[in-house]
Design a protein around this motif. Structure first.
Motif, mmCIF file in Angstrom:
data_model
loop_
_atom_site.group_PDB
_atom_site.id
_atom_site.type_symbol
_atom_site.label_atom_id
_atom_site.label_comp_id
_atom_site.label_asym_id
_atom_site.label_seq_id
_atom_site.Cartn_x
_atom_site.Cartn_y
_atom_site.Cartn_z
ATOM 1 N N GLN A 1 -6.921 -0.349 -11.422
ATOM 2 C CA GLN A 1 -6.947 0.671 -10.368
ATOM 3 C C GLN A 1 -7.080 0.072 -8.979
ATOM 4 O OE1 GLN A 1 -9.560 3.917 -11.156
ATOM 5 N NE2 GLN A 1 -9.180 4.930 -9.204
ATOM 6 N N ALA A 2 -8.005 -0.851 -8.777
ATOM 7 C CA ALA A 2 -8.244 -1.392 -7.432
ATOM 8 C C ALA A 2 -7.038 -2.178 -6.925
ATOM 9 C CB ALA A 2 -9.491 -2.274 -7.432
ATOM 10 N N PHE A 3 -6.578 -3.137 -7.736
ATOM 11 C CA PHE A 3 -5.431 -3.944 -7.313
ATOM 12 C C PHE A 3 -4.147 -3.104 -7.289
ATOM 13 C CE2 PHE A 3 -8.238 -7.416 -8.776
ATOM 14 C CZ PHE A 3 -8.224 -8.182 -7.622
ATOM 15 N N GLY A 4 -4.057 -2.134 -8.179
ATOM 16 C CA GLY A 4 -2.897 -1.255 -8.164
ATOM 17 C C GLY A 4 -2.822 -0.453 -6.878
ATOM 18 N N LEU A 5 -3.973 0.029 -6.404
ATOM 19 C CA LEU A 5 -4.010 0.771 -5.142
ATOM 20 C C LEU A 5 -3.601 -0.123 -3.975
ATOM 21 C CD1 LEU A 5 -4.721 3.204 -3.388
ATOM 22 C CD2 LEU A 5 -7.118 2.434 -3.428
ATOM 23 N N VAL A 6 -4.151 -1.344 -3.940
ATOM 24 C CA VAL A 6 -3.820 -2.269 -2.851
ATOM 25 C C VAL A 6 -2.336 -2.617 -2.866
ATOM 26 C CG1 VAL A 6 -4.195 -4.605 -1.961
ATOM 27 C CG2 VAL A 6 -6.142 -3.232 -2.723
ATOM 28 N N PHE A 7 -1.809 -2.913 -4.058
ATOM 29 C CA PHE A 7 -0.399 -3.289 -4.157
ATOM 30 C C PHE A 7 0.500 -2.120 -3.768
ATOM 31 C CE2 PHE A 7 3.666 -3.763 -6.274
ATOM 32 C CZ PHE A 7 3.983 -5.094 -6.031
ATOM 33 N N THR A 8 0.169 -0.927 -4.222
ATOM 34 C CA THR A 8 0.983 0.252 -3.908
ATOM 35 C C THR A 8 1.017 0.509 -2.408
ATOM 36 O OG1 THR A 8 0.490 1.259 -6.055
ATOM 37 C CG2 THR A 8 1.248 2.730 -4.297
ATOM 38 N N VAL A 9 -0.144 0.463 -1.781
ATOM 39 C CA VAL A 9 -0.206 0.703 -0.335
ATOM 40 C C VAL A 9 0.561 -0.388 0.416
ATOM 41 C CG1 VAL A 9 -1.750 0.797 1.666
ATOM 42 C CG2 VAL A 9 -2.362 1.992 -0.444
ATOM 43 N N ALA A 10 0.346 -1.648 0.007
ATOM 44 C CA ALA A 10 1.041 -2.749 0.683
ATOM 45 C C ALA A 10 2.552 -2.632 0.507
ATOM 46 C CB ALA A 10 0.547 -4.092 0.131
ATOM 47 N N TRP A 11 2.988 -2.241 -0.685
ATOM 48 C CA TRP A 11 4.424 -2.103 -0.953
ATOM 49 C C TRP A 11 5.044 -1.000 -0.088
ATOM 50 C CZ3 TRP A 11 8.465 -4.362 -3.263
ATOM 51 C CH2 TRP A 11 9.577 -3.586 -3.560
ATOM 52 N N ILE A 12 4.440 0.189 -0.117
ATOM 53 C CA ILE A 12 5.010 1.320 0.627
ATOM 54 C C ILE A 12 4.979 1.061 2.124
ATOM 55 C CG2 ILE A 12 4.703 3.766 1.200
ATOM 56 C CD1 ILE A 12 3.690 4.208 -1.639
#
Length: 486
Positions: free
Chosen positions: A136-147
């Motif tokens: 969840q934590a890294f997924g949130l960071v990666f998603t935000v960074a990607w978008i």
């Protein structure tokens, strides 16, 4: 397949028809660019959005497959529609009143966070050693960074006429092809509709531009590509869903990464704009806007085609992609004069040779300490001769001059640990560092000078250490002794 073709053609026709209307509306509301003297409307993004939406709605009225997919999208990717509306609204406001970077960034981050919790997210990422679950934590960071990253990558690329729109078309067509192959009809339909609308807008944006994308348009392209890639990543092989968008968006992604590295290396603010992007560098080479845009189109097309190799992932395809990316980066660094990367390479070479540099720097520090124990001029000279016996300098000269009289000037050459009394002529192809100091109390002066020829390999020795550490110790030691006798 006919649904996709008709959607593309209708969206293109609507783009051609609506762009002039959007341009006039942009002039009326003040969404204009005045940097070139003649006001140019910044409302092309509104035309692209309306063309895409109308093409889907009109075909949905008469074509069951399109109608079914549009209805299905309202149930599955409604958060993407809501996020796109916010991002485009943000862009329209920015096109009219010019917002600062931080408020725009915060809105984009907020939209990305909302999409993550709405289910539009990256849960895995592909790395060379396998698929990694992000959690969840890294997924949130990666998603935000990607978008946020992809959204702004297209915004940064929109620095010359036609660049962002043309690159966006190739990226969208690559996503369309991948989605059809992976059985993702909704993503394919939206990608082909947006590609058609952008193609209809492009004739008005190709140099010399009559309409600009504006922030609304560039943010729309980047945001849609980023979120559709995430929507596609929920189905199909993880490596395919993740790798294809990364490669297909190669031009804006590389431009953004290079910009971040450039600014980071020299300590400049990451989010502060400049005129050193790839398209600006192409113009600096003397190319016209059309020629620069054409080069970006060719590279974008190459990335789009290369991304298709991941439809059947294998080592050979990966090697081709990595080779292509490495070649493009090398060409960009070498021919576009990205000086920050030359500096990084110099630091890397210095790091590989650091043992030698560290060894001599340690000797300099030890010599500075040892000078405190010297009791005679001969001891000082012997110590300096030993220090520079294996240095990177080509010539080391020691000068003694009593009372300022030229007749009493004596010169010594320190070479291979030995002292030779001889004149040392400065050659025209040498540069040097001169360290003056006083000898004794009778007014005698000395100077230690080191010389090196131009064109040699980069100097590893820390010259600042010689100046700031060795020179003070040498001055103190020489001040205690008597100048050499005639």
């Amino acid at each position: 397949m006919r649904s996709y073709l008709f959607t593309f053609l209708l969206a293109t026709a609507l783009g051609l028809g609506l762009t002039p209307l959007a341009a006039r509306a942009g002039l009326r509301v003040g969404a204009v660019d005045r940097t070139k003297g003649t006001p140019i409307p910044r409302s092309g993004g509104v035309a692209i959005l309306l063309s895409t939406a109308l093409a889907l709605l009109l075909l949905g009225l008469v074509w069951d497959p399109v109608r079914s997919l549009v209805r299905f999208s309202g149930q599955t990717i409604a958060p993407i529609y809501a996020g796109a509306a916010i991002v485009v609204g943000l862009g329209v406001v920015d096109d009219i009143i010019r917002l600062k970077a931080l408020p725009k960034l915060l809105v984009e981050v907020g939209v990305a966070v909302g999409l993550y919790f709405a289910g539009v997210r990256a849960s895995t990422v592909w790395l060379p050693f396998g698929i990694v679950e992000l959690g969840q934590a890294f997924g949130l960071v990666f998603t935000v960074a990607w978008i946020v990253g992809i959204t702004n990558a297209f915004n940064l690329l929109d620095g010359i006429d036609g660049a962002a729109a043309g690159s966006g078309i190739f990226a969208l067509l690559a996503m369309f092809g991948a989605s059809v192959s992976l059985g993702q009809p909704l993503v394919a339909l939206l990608a082909v509709a947006l590609a058609g609308s952008t193609l209809g807008f492009l004739p008005f944006n190709f140099p010399p531009a009559r309409v600009y994308l504006g922030d609304a348009g560039s943010l729309l392209l980047g945001f849609t590509l980023a979120t559709l890639a995430l929507a596609g990543a929920t189905k199909g092989p993880a490596i395919v869903a993740i790798a294809i968008p990364i490669v297909a968006f190669g031009v804006p992604v590389l431009d953004t990464l290079i910009a971040v590295v450039r600014r980071g290396v020299r300590g400049a603010p990451i989010f502060k704009g400049d005129r050193e992007h790839l398209h600006h560098r192409l113009l600096d080479l003397g190319l016209t806007n059309r020629q620069a845009a054409a080069i970006l189109y060719v590279v974008s097309a190459a990335f789009a085609l290369a991304s298709m190799l991941f439809l059947n992932p294998n080592v050979r395809g990966m090697a081709v992609v990595l080779t292509m990316v490495g070649t493009i980066v090398w060409l960009a660094v070498r021919h576009l004069r990205l000086h920050e990367f030359f500096e990084l390479a110099r630091i890397a070479r210095r790091g590989m040779s650091s043992p030698r540099a560290i060894s001599f720097n340690v000797q300099v520090r030890r010599a500075a300490d040892d000078l405190a124990a010297t009791q005679s001029w001969d001891q000082i000279v012997d110590l300096l001769a030993g220090l520079f016996a294996e240095s990177e300098f080509d010539v080391v000269r020691l000068v003694v001059q009593k009372h300022g009289a030229t007749s009493e000037r004596r010169e010594y050459r320190l070479e291979d640990g030995l002292i030779h009394e001889r004149k040392v002529a400065i050659q025209p192809d040498e540069w040097g560092v001169h360290l003056p100091f006083a000898i004794g109390t009778d007014g005698a002066r000395g100077e230690l000078a080191v010389f090196r020829r131009y064109g040699r390999s980069p100097l590893l020795t820390d010259v600042n250490l010689i100046v700031e550490s060795l020179r003070p110790s040498l001055s103190k030691a020489a001040g205690r002794v008597t100048a050499p006798a005639d």
